[in-house]
Every structure is written in C-alpha cells, then in structure tokens.
Write a protein that holds these residues in place. Sequence first.
Motif, mmCIF file in Angstrom:
data_model
loop_
_atom_site.group_PDB
_atom_site.id
_atom_site.type_symbol
_atom_site.label_atom_id
_atom_site.label_comp_id
_atom_site.label_asym_id
_atom_site.label_seq_id
_atom_site.Cartn_x
_atom_site.Cartn_y
_atom_site.Cartn_z
ATOM 1 N N CYS A 1 5.182 23.290 142.887
ATOM 2 C CA CYS A 1 5.578 22.888 141.544
ATOM 3 C C CYS A 1 7.187 22.669 141.616
ATOM 4 O O CYS A 1 8.020 23.412 141.947
ATOM 5 N N SER A 2 7.511 21.401 141.084
ATOM 6 C CA SER A 2 9.027 21.001 141.089
ATOM 7 C C SER A 2 9.785 21.975 140.187
ATOM 8 O O SER A 2 8.879 22.386 139.258
ATOM 9 N N ARG A 3 10.985 22.032 140.308
ATOM 10 C CA ARG A 3 11.670 23.156 139.382
ATOM 11 C C ARG A 3 11.913 22.674 137.701
ATOM 12 O O ARG A 3 11.786 23.375 137.050
ATOM 13 N N GLN A 4 11.521 21.371 137.820
ATOM 14 C CA GLN A 4 11.713 21.125 136.245
ATOM 15 C C GLN A 4 10.106 21.313 135.589
ATOM 16 O O GLN A 4 10.318 21.514 134.371
ATOM 17 N N ASP A 5 9.354 21.803 136.335
ATOM 18 C CA ASP A 5 7.895 22.089 135.667
ATOM 19 C C ASP A 5 7.998 23.597 135.134
ATOM 20 O O ASP A 5 6.993 23.882 134.414
ATOM 21 N N ILE A 6 8.981 24.381 135.791
ATOM 22 C CA ILE A 6 9.083 25.660 135.119
ATOM 23 C C ILE A 6 9.320 25.920 133.724
ATOM 24 O O ILE A 6 10.497 25.332 133.368
ATOM 25 N N PRO A 7 8.594 26.562 132.878
ATOM 26 C CA PRO A 7 8.741 26.323 131.225
ATOM 27 C C PRO A 7 9.675 27.723 130.970
ATOM 28 O O PRO A 7 9.403 28.552 130.304
ATOM 29 N N HIS A 8 11.063 27.215 131.575
ATOM 30 C CA HIS A 8 12.244 28.463 131.312
ATOM 31 C C HIS A 8 12.200 28.733 129.872
ATOM 32 O O HIS A 8 12.373 30.198 129.707
ATOM 33 N N SER A 9 12.220 27.765 128.935
ATOM 34 C CA SER A 9 12.560 28.352 127.524
ATOM 35 C C SER A 9 11.324 29.285 127.084
ATOM 36 O O SER A 9 11.323 30.185 126.200
ATOM 37 N N ILE A 10 10.015 28.837 127.533
ATOM 38 C CA ILE A 10 8.804 29.575 127.119
ATOM 39 C C ILE A 10 8.826 30.911 127.672
ATOM 40 O O ILE A 10 8.703 32.071 127.208
ATOM 41 N N ILE A 11 9.455 31.092 129.088
ATOM 42 C CA ILE A 11 9.572 32.243 129.894
ATOM 43 C C ILE A 11 10.404 33.279 128.920
ATOM 44 O O ILE A 11 10.287 34.651 128.697
ATOM 45 N N SER A 12 11.453 32.678 128.335
ATOM 46 C CA SER A 12 12.466 33.495 127.952
ATOM 47 C C SER A 12 12.075 34.107 126.552
ATOM 48 O O SER A 12 12.129 35.259 126.207
ATOM 49 N N LEU A 13 11.330 33.157 125.998
ATOM 50 C CA LEU A 13 10.716 33.621 124.644
ATOM 51 C C LEU A 13 9.610 34.872 125.018
ATOM 52 O O LEU A 13 9.214 35.667 124.241
ATOM 53 N N LEU A 14 9.001 34.869 126.181
ATOM 54 C CA LEU A 14 7.977 35.814 126.387
ATOM 55 C C LEU A 14 8.625 37.271 126.526
ATOM 56 O O LEU A 14 8.047 38.087 126.195
ATOM 57 N N ASP A 15 9.797 37.049 126.880
ATOM 58 C CA ASP A 15 10.604 38.348 127.207
ATOM 59 C C ASP A 15 11.369 38.767 126.085
ATOM 60 O O ASP A 15 12.015 39.847 126.131
ATOM 61 N N GLY A 16 11.665 37.624 125.032
ATOM 62 C CA GLY A 16 12.455 37.667 123.927
ATOM 63 C C GLY A 16 12.296 39.175 123.317
ATOM 64 O O GLY A 16 13.563 40.018 122.816
ATOM 65 N N PHE A 17 11.284 39.396 123.068
ATOM 66 C CA PHE A 17 11.236 40.852 122.184
ATOM 67 C C PHE A 17 11.593 42.200 122.837
ATOM 68 O O PHE A 17 12.033 42.961 122.309
ATOM 69 N N LYS A 18 11.221 41.998 124.067
ATOM 70 C CA LYS A 18 11.906 43.116 124.998
ATOM 71 C C LYS A 18 13.166 43.306 124.983
ATOM 72 O O LYS A 18 13.755 44.308 124.946
ATOM 73 N N ALA A 19 13.734 42.111 125.103
ATOM 74 C CA ALA A 19 15.402 42.166 125.203
ATOM 75 C C ALA A 19 15.910 42.536 123.805
ATOM 76 O O ALA A 19 16.783 43.528 123.665
ATOM 77 N N SER A 20 15.344 42.125 122.558
ATOM 78 C CA SER A 20 15.733 42.506 121.479
ATOM 79 C C SER A 20 15.729 44.141 121.350
ATOM 80 O O SER A 20 16.463 44.766 120.730
#
Length: 350
Positions: A3-22
Amino acid sequence: TECSRQDIPHSIISLLDGFKASKTLFTASKLKVFDVLNSSNSQTLEEVAGQINASVLGTERLLEAAVSLGLLERVKQQNTSVYRNTEQASRFLVSDSPESLNGYILHCNDMVWPLFSHLENAVREGTSQHERAFGKKNEEVFQDAYYSKDEVKIRFMDAMHSIARVTGKDVATAFELSSYKTACDIGGCTGAMAYEFTKAHPGLSVIVFDLPQVIEMRRHFQPKETDDRVSFVAGDFFKDDLPKADLYILARILHDWSDEKLHVLLSKLSKMCTPGCGLLVSEIFLDEERKRPSRALLQALSMTEGKQRSPTEYRDLLEKHGFTPKHIKHTDNLLDAMLFVKEDPNDKRT
Ligand code: SAM
C-alpha cells in the motif's frame, strides 16, 4: 500488494479517534488534572492519582494519552518520571488562568457530549435531542435547558465567559469605534465581552442586556478591577424594551435563532437606532459555499432552532431592517465580526 503511503487515509483515521481525544481532554479537565499540576510544578503519577482521587492505573492511562496529545509533558527528574503542564495547558486549561477554556470544556463534556451521543436520532428527526439526553423537554433553549437549575446555569455562563475572554479582545478591536459613546451588548451574559470593549475604547460605556436569571449572577463573574463604564440591565430581548445606545453588539446571538424570530429582534433594534447607529455582529462566519469552517457546521448538528450563516446571509437579514454592512473582519480567533450602520431611510443614494 504494498500500500503506498498516499493510500493511507490519515484524515479518516484521525476522525476515528477524534472522539477519544476530545473525551481525554474533557476528563482530564473534569478531574482537575491541569489544576493539580499547576499547584506544584511537576508530580509523579502516584501523586497525581492521589490528588485527583483516582486509580493509579486509570490515571497512568489518562496522563499518557494526554502526553501523546500534547496536553502534558513527562520528564525524568532524579530517576523518576514526573508529569507537568505544557505551556498551552498552563495558559488555557488551568481553571483560574485569565484565558482559561475550562468552562467551555466542561460545558462540552456535560451538555454537548450527551447531545451528540444521540446524533443519529437528531439527524433522523431534525430536532434537538435534549429530551433524550437529559430526560427533560426544552421548549425554550435558554430558560428551560440552561437556566432552570443553578448548577447548569453557572456552567453555561462559565462556558460563555471563557470563550468571550479568549475572543473578546479581537472582537472589540476589530473596528474603529471612536464615534460611539454608548453600546448595548444584547445577550451580553457575564459582561466578559463588555469589559473587553471598555478596555479597548476609553470613551465607550457598555450596557449588558440579558435575561434576569443571568443578570442576577453577574457578581459571580466580575473581574478583579471593576469598571463603572460597564452596567447591567435585565430583560427579554424578544419582549421587553431595549436600552438606548448608539452601538448594539450581537455576539453569538443570531446563530441561535430562526430568521422569523430574528426579524422580531432586528425590527426592535431598527426602531431604537437613529441613522449612523452601529450594529456589530460577531459569529463564526461560514464561507459562501457553506463548506468551512467545520467548527460552525459541527455546532449546527446540535439542532437548535437557529442556523449558521455566511456574511451574505447576515447582510440579507440585516438589510431588511435598514442596516448596511460597512466592514468585515476575519479575526483568526474563535469569532469573526461584521459592522453594520443604520442608514437614513430618506437617503436614496444607496
Ligand atoms: N454574547 C455572549 C457571548 O458572546 O459570550 C453570550 C452568547 S450566548 C450564546 C447567548 C446569550 O443570549 C445568553 O447569555 C442568553 O442568556 C442570552 N439570551 C437568550 N435569550 C435571551 C432573551 N430572550 N433575552 C435576553 N437575552 C437572551
């Protein structure tokens, strides 16, 4: 396949964890971790756990998560690890610091978080989930949801107070206002914004107008140096007479109400204003395509009867009542500002 680095959906992954961080931020604030660490510069895990009255294991996980989010630091001191506040935490998260966001954080935890846990229903039904979240119907958002219990009222006022103190200076200094002598801050709550206006404009007096339940609590929020250019008047801005002033401030008021309700308030303001009077609107302004900032669009999901608007929408609303936009300021802080001036209805040059 790789999987090339660009394929990693960083913004989606940070949304997955956003509520835990809040929730990590909310919980650390609620348990007073930042206050405890402020009182003595740095502390071991066991000391923090003791002071916040929590398990060592739970405290360790909370503090480690807070370090990973940049809210705390862990450093070695004589062979033991100690925790301390980051500079940002000392400034914005310690509850009695002048720019503390603590009040707003607790409001997010106690009020907004339960509402958002019912977001699916909110979307299906298009209504506020106050009854599901708190077991009580709220016909009138302020009187019923926020002001029927003292504890909830103070928490809400604290939330408004903390945002106003962080953004107030930028709003107060957004425009040249030296031609105005008296201002009325409509829905001015604790007066935090009013004090920023008198500080920034030596020739200006400000009347804070808000509901009686709010005005009766004003002493709770008085700054250390009181200012006799700030005064308070109790009333309902939909029903009662408004104080006379040559500048009206509407900070975070318009987004709470529908156009229909606002026409009631704006026509009253229009009647009070002689030509040349100012009206300063402070809100998060949506861009004209309603794409940003997401802070405004996320807030709208709480489904109050109001809505988030763009500068053009505010202009259209206010022009119906004879107010012409003169200046707009994107402050890069939590709130933007727009200054309108009441036109002479006999002046046909517009
Ligand atoms: N202007 C403040 C600020 O920017 O920090 C507070 C904004 S808060 C979202 C809305 C304020 O409007 C609250 O203080 C609330 O009590 C006040 N308010 C709501 N309905 C009102 C009414 N009918 N008459 C007077 N004030 C009202």
